[in-house]
Design a protein around this motif. Structure first.
Motif, PDB file in Angstrom:
ATOM      1  N   LEU A 192      57.515 -12.838  78.513  1.00  0.00           N
ATOM      2  CA  LEU A 192      57.940 -11.535  79.033  1.00  0.00           C
ATOM      3  C   LEU A 192      57.026 -10.405  78.552  1.00  0.00           C
ATOM      4  CD1 LEU A 192      61.821 -11.860  78.636  1.00  0.00           C
ATOM      5  CD2 LEU A 192      60.393 -12.392  80.619  1.00  0.00           C
ATOM      6  N   ASP A 193      56.432 -10.571  77.346  1.00  0.00           N
ATOM      7  CA  ASP A 193      55.491  -9.561  76.862  1.00  0.00           C
ATOM      8  C   ASP A 193      54.286  -9.452  77.790  1.00  0.00           C
ATOM      9  OD1 ASP A 193      57.039  -9.030  74.584  1.00  0.00           O
ATOM     10  OD2 ASP A 193      56.087 -10.658  73.467  1.00  0.00           O
ATOM     11  N   PHE A 194      53.802 -10.601  78.235  1.00  0.00           N
ATOM     12  CA  PHE A 194      52.590 -10.615  79.056  1.00  0.00           C
ATOM     13  C   PHE A 194      52.880 -10.259  80.511  1.00  0.00           C
ATOM     14  CE2 PHE A 194      51.678 -13.232  75.401  1.00  0.00           C
ATOM     15  CZ  PHE A 194      50.412 -12.818  75.041  1.00  0.00           C
ATOM     16  N   LEU A 195      54.144 -10.296  80.872  1.00  0.00           N
ATOM     17  CA  LEU A 195      54.516  -9.900  82.236  1.00  0.00           C
ATOM     18  C   LEU A 195      54.874  -8.420  82.314  1.00  0.00           C
ATOM     19  CD1 LEU A 195      56.679 -12.992  83.278  1.00  0.00           C
ATOM     20  CD2 LEU A 195      54.305 -12.478  83.910  1.00  0.00           C
ATOM     21  N   GLY A 196      54.789  -7.732  81.177  1.00  0.00           N
ATOM     22  CA  GLY A 196      55.042  -6.301  81.176  1.00  0.00           C
ATOM     23  C   GLY A 196      56.499  -5.911  81.152  1.00  0.00           C
ATOM     24  N   VAL A 197      57.395  -6.846  80.810  1.00  0.00           N
ATOM     25  CA  VAL A 197      58.824  -6.528  80.731  1.00  0.00           C
ATOM     26  C   VAL A 197      59.049  -5.595  79.541  1.00  0.00           C
ATOM     27  CG1 VAL A 197      61.128  -7.492  80.397  1.00  0.00           C
ATOM     28  CG2 VAL A 197      59.443  -8.715  81.794  1.00  0.00           C
ATOM     29  N   PRO A 198      59.814  -4.507  79.701  1.00  0.00           N
ATOM     30  CA  PRO A 198      60.006  -3.532  78.617  1.00  0.00           C
ATOM     31  C   PRO A 198      60.509  -4.179  77.334  1.00  0.00           C
ATOM     32  CG  PRO A 198      60.920  -2.697  80.674  1.00  0.00           C
ATOM     33  CD  PRO A 198      60.532  -4.119  80.934  1.00  0.00           C
ATOM     34  N   PRO A 199      60.094  -3.632  76.178  1.00  0.00           N
ATOM     35  CA  PRO A 199      60.497  -4.234  74.888  1.00  0.00           C
ATOM     36  C   PRO A 199      61.997  -4.280  74.660  1.00  0.00           C
ATOM     37  CG  PRO A 199      58.691  -2.662  74.604  1.00  0.00           C
ATOM     38  CD  PRO A 199      59.161  -2.511  76.010  1.00  0.00           C
ATOM     39  N   TRP A 200      62.753  -3.352  75.292  1.00  0.00           N
ATOM     40  CA  TRP A 200      64.195  -3.343  75.050  1.00  0.00           C
ATOM     41  C   TRP A 200      64.913  -4.515  75.726  1.00  0.00           C
ATOM     42  CZ3 TRP A 200      66.450  -3.304  79.736  1.00  0.00           C
ATOM     43  CH2 TRP A 200      65.810  -2.634  80.791  1.00  0.00           C
ATOM     44  N   PHE A 201      64.238  -5.183  76.655  1.00  0.00           N
ATOM     45  CA  PHE A 201      64.863  -6.323  77.325  1.00  0.00           C
ATOM     46  C   PHE A 201      64.855  -7.522  76.369  1.00  0.00           C
ATOM     47  CE2 PHE A 201      65.176  -9.972  80.123  1.00  0.00           C
ATOM     48  CZ  PHE A 201      66.125  -9.557  81.063  1.00  0.00           C
ATOM     49  N   VAL A 222      38.385 -22.594  71.918  1.00  0.00           N
ATOM     50  CA  VAL A 222      37.776 -21.352  72.401  1.00  0.00           C
ATOM     51  C   VAL A 222      37.614 -21.465  73.913  1.00  0.00           C
ATOM     52  CG1 VAL A 222      35.777 -19.834  72.301  1.00  0.00           C
ATOM     53  CG2 VAL A 222      36.579 -20.970  70.220  1.00  0.00           C
ATOM     54  N   HIS A 223      38.278 -20.601  74.649  1.00  0.00           N
ATOM     55  CA  HIS A 223      38.230 -20.643  76.110  1.00  0.00           C
ATOM     56  C   HIS A 223      37.052 -19.803  76.613  1.00  0.00           C
ATOM     57  CE1 HIS A 223      42.145 -22.623  76.256  1.00  0.00           C
ATOM     58  NE2 HIS A 223      42.519 -21.782  75.315  1.00  0.00           N
ATOM     59  N   ARG A 224      36.198 -20.446  77.426  1.00  0.00           N
ATOM     60  CA  ARG A 224      34.972 -19.782  77.870  1.00  0.00           C
ATOM     61  C   ARG A 224      35.083 -19.253  79.297  1.00  0.00           C
ATOM     62  NH1 ARG A 224      31.532 -20.546  73.861  1.00  0.00           N
ATOM     63  NH2 ARG A 224      31.923 -22.293  72.439  1.00  0.00           N
ATOM     64  N   ARG A 225      36.261 -19.314  79.855  1.00  0.00           N
ATOM     65  CA  ARG A 225      36.495 -18.692  81.155  1.00  0.00           C
ATOM     66  C   ARG A 225      37.688 -17.756  81.031  1.00  0.00           C
ATOM     67  NH1 ARG A 225      40.981 -20.569  83.559  1.00  0.00           N
ATOM     68  NH2 ARG A 225      41.856 -22.567  82.839  1.00  0.00           N
ATOM     69  N   ARG A 226      37.797 -16.863  81.983  1.00  0.00           N
ATOM     70  CA  ARG A 226      38.888 -15.901  81.945  1.00  0.00           C
ATOM     71  C   ARG A 226      40.213 -16.597  82.276  1.00  0.00           C
ATOM     72  NH1 ARG A 226      39.076 -10.165  85.270  1.00  0.00           N
ATOM     73  NH2 ARG A 226      41.156  -9.511  84.574  1.00  0.00           N
ATOM     74  N   LEU A 227      41.204 -16.408  81.415  1.00  0.00           N
ATOM     75  CA  LEU A 227      42.508 -17.016  81.628  1.00  0.00           C
ATOM     76  C   LEU A 227      43.384 -16.102  82.491  1.00  0.00           C
ATOM     77  CD1 LEU A 227      43.319 -18.249  78.004  1.00  0.00           C
ATOM     78  CD2 LEU A 227      42.274 -19.547  79.861  1.00  0.00           C
ATOM     79  N   SER A 228      44.221 -16.707  83.318  1.00  0.00           N
ATOM     80  CA  SER A 228      45.180 -15.927  84.093  1.00  0.00           C
ATOM     81  C   SER A 228      46.254 -15.383  83.152  1.00  0.00           C
ATOM     82  CB  SER A 228      45.831 -16.794  85.169  1.00  0.00           C
ATOM     83  OG  SER A 228      46.691 -17.754  84.567  1.00  0.00           O
ATOM     84  N   ARG A 229      47.098 -14.519  83.697  1.00  0.00           N
ATOM     85  CA  ARG A 229      48.153 -13.931  82.885  1.00  0.00           C
ATOM     86  C   ARG A 229      49.109 -15.014  82.379  1.00  0.00           C
ATOM     87  NH1 ARG A 229      51.080  -9.323  85.976  1.00  0.00           N
ATOM     88  NH2 ARG A 229      48.908  -8.642  86.086  1.00  0.00           N
ATOM     89  N   ILE A 230      49.480 -15.947  83.233  1.00  0.00           N
ATOM     90  CA  ILE A 230      50.379 -17.023  82.830  1.00  0.00           C
ATOM     91  C   ILE A 230      49.708 -17.920  81.800  1.00  0.00           C
ATOM     92  CG2 ILE A 230      51.639 -19.061  83.606  1.00  0.00           C
ATOM     93  CD1 ILE A 230      52.951 -16.474  84.423  1.00  0.00           C
ATOM     94  N   GLU A 231      48.437 -18.266  82.029  1.00  0.00           N
ATOM     95  CA  GLU A 231      47.711 -19.104  81.070  1.00  0.00           C
ATOM     96  C   GLU A 231      47.633 -18.411  79.707  1.00  0.00           C
ATOM     97  OE1 GLU A 231      44.431 -21.699  83.515  1.00  0.00           O
ATOM     98  OE2 GLU A 231      44.113 -19.532  83.377  1.00  0.00           O
ATOM     99  N   THR A 232      47.385 -17.116  79.706  1.00  0.00           N
ATOM    100  CA  THR A 232      47.312 -16.361  78.458  1.00  0.00           C
ATOM    101  C   THR A 232      48.627 -16.431  77.708  1.00  0.00           C
ATOM    102  OG1 THR A 232      45.671 -14.845  79.395  1.00  0.00           O
ATOM    103  CG2 THR A 232      46.860 -14.101  77.432  1.00  0.00           C
ATOM    104  N   ALA A 233      49.722 -16.250  78.434  1.00  0.00           N
ATOM    105  CA  ALA A 233      51.037 -16.311  77.801  1.00  0.00           C
ATOM    106  C   ALA A 233      51.304 -17.690  77.207  1.00  0.00           C
ATOM    107  CB  ALA A 233      52.114 -15.946  78.816  1.00  0.00           C
ATOM    108  N   LEU A 234      50.914 -18.734  77.925  1.00  0.00           N
ATOM    109  CA  LEU A 234      51.175 -20.093  77.455  1.00  0.00           C
ATOM    110  C   LEU A 234      50.354 -20.440  76.221  1.00  0.00           C
ATOM    111  CD1 LEU A 234      51.421 -22.002  80.868  1.00  0.00           C
ATOM    112  CD2 LEU A 234      53.300 -21.353  79.338  1.00  0.00           C
ATOM    113  N   VAL A 235      49.074 -20.076  76.229  1.00  0.00           N
ATOM    114  CA  VAL A 235      48.251 -20.403  75.055  1.00  0.00           C
ATOM    115  C   VAL A 235      48.667 -19.546  73.863  1.00  0.00           C
ATOM    116  CG1 VAL A 235      46.301 -21.176  76.444  1.00  0.00           C
ATOM    117  CG2 VAL A 235      46.341 -18.817  75.606  1.00  0.00           C
ATOM    118  N   ALA A 236      49.118 -18.312  74.111  1.00  0.00           N
ATOM    119  CA  ALA A 236      49.577 -17.457  73.015  1.00  0.00           C
ATOM    120  C   ALA A 236      50.827 -18.028  72.370  1.00  0.00           C
ATOM    121  CB  ALA A 236      49.831 -16.042  73.516  1.00  0.00           C
ATOM    122  N   ARG A 237      51.687 -18.648  73.169  1.00  0.00           N
ATOM    123  CA  ARG A 237      52.864 -19.295  72.610  1.00  0.00           C
ATOM    124  C   ARG A 237      52.480 -20.490  71.743  1.00  0.00           C
ATOM    125  NH1 ARG A 237      57.794 -17.685  71.909  1.00  0.00           N
ATOM    126  NH2 ARG A 237      58.641 -19.739  72.355  1.00  0.00           N
TER     127      ARG A 237
END
Length: 338
Positions: free
Chosen positions: A185-194, A12-27
């Motif tokens: 790419l999902d967390f970077l906002g790249v369109p789903p068709w890519f 459980v992360h108790r601080r705000r994660l950056s966009r890259i950190e979020t993508a990495l932990v989600a993977r």
């Protein structure tokens, strides 16, 4: 003195994660993106590329998933992860497309049909129990996956003649390790068709699963005396009551694929986590054993037995609270709502 048992849990992360950190932990484990506050508050909001809200309140969930469902279509990220395997079948569809498919398959899940299928579940339970030798060590998840795969094949196809359970299971695992996971790419906002890298790696797994399902459906079409009242029987005869539309061959394969995968893996995970918790809490295990012994006297359970074993039901429900087989459901928001 033995240390107290602490069940396995995602960090459980108790601080705000950056966009890259979020993508990495989600993977690594998508449950890690749940902020600490979400375990104590009914709703938590934040921002990444867009404003998001994480909902844990039962009343709010009812609003989103039932009362105002048209305002909350399914998340495109989740649909992208599932589309290679299940296309626009029931779980991925929205609106009228979802409604007619839902009406088509509803009859197979009536109480009468579920009770009629109980003997197949009992027989599977007996076979599974015989494989678990007392006093030995075993890897329970694989046993539970085999057992629930047998059940779903009986429910959906009246047998598993056209399925290699080992190959099918390996394909499922491969799928969820590749395209079935969130992409950076999902967390970077790249369109789903890519194209995502995982989509390129999942082709063989998708072909294996869909090939077995298609083979089973084709074999059923050729039978002169096909079994009645299984899921495939209902799917083959299903049609939209308003338009008369029937499922296309591809949609039929995709829906059967969805029910076979979702219908056995979720159940296997729920049972496996329950057994894990019982294995590590001897007092609860002994209470469950005593309840089962008093009711069953050494036989396998039938459809009428669960109501007489309330503690075992509580164990299953608490296990699913702690380890829900589907931990997150994502929706988009169309318009303002309260």
């Amino acid at each position: 003195m033995n240390a107290p048992f602490i069940p396995a849990a995602a960090p459980v992360h108790r601080r705000r994660l950056s966009r890259i950190e979020t993508a990495l932990v989600a993977r690594r484990n998508v449950l890690e993106i749940i902020p600490a506050l979400s375990y104590r508050q009914p709703i938590v909001s934040g921002e990444m590329l867009i404003r998001w809200h994480m909902l844990a309140d039962p009343g709010g969930m009812k609003r989103v998933m039932l009362d105002n469902v048209a305002n909350y279509p399914k998340s495109e990220i989740m649909r992208r992860m599932l589309r290679p395997a299940i296309g626009e079948s029931l779980f991925n569809a929205d609106g009228p497309e979802w409604k007619w498919q839902r009406q088509a398959v509803a009859p197979v899940f009536t109480h009468r049909n579920v009770v009629a299928l109980a003997p197949a579940m009992t027989a599977t339970a007996e076979r599974a129990a015989q494989k678990l030798m007392p006093g030995g060590r075993t890897e329970l998840v694989s046993h539970m996956l085999t057992a629930t795969f047998d059940v779903i094949c009986d429910v959906a196809l009246s047998g598993r003649d056209h399925f290699d359970a080992t190959a099918f299971g390996a394909a499922i695992t491969r799928y969820f390790q590749t395209v079935g996971r969130a992409s950076l790419l999902d967390f970077l906002g790249v369109p789903p068709w890519f194209p995502r890298p995982g989509e390129l790696l999942a082709g063989a797994a998708v072909n294996t699963m869909l090939g077995m399902v298609a083979q089973a459906i084709e074999a059923r079409r050729k039978e002169t005396n096909p079994p009645a009242d299984d899921l495939l029987d209902h799917m083959l005869s299903a049609q939209d009551p308003e338009t008369g539309r029937r499922m296309s061959p591809d949609l039929l394969v995709r829906n059967m694929q969805f029910f076979i995968v979702a219908g056995h893996e979720t159940t296997a995970l729920a049972i496996s986590w329950a057994l894990y918790l019982l294995a590590n809490t001897p007092e609860a295990q002994e209470r469950a054993r005593a309840e089962a012994t008093a009711q069953l006297h050494g036989r396998a359970a039938t459809a009428v037995d669960p109501d007489a074993m309330p503690f075992i039901e509580q164990v299953l429900e608490e296990s699913m609270r702690l380890y829900p087989p589907v931990g997150l459901l994502a929706r988009n928001v169309v318009a303002e709502d309260e």
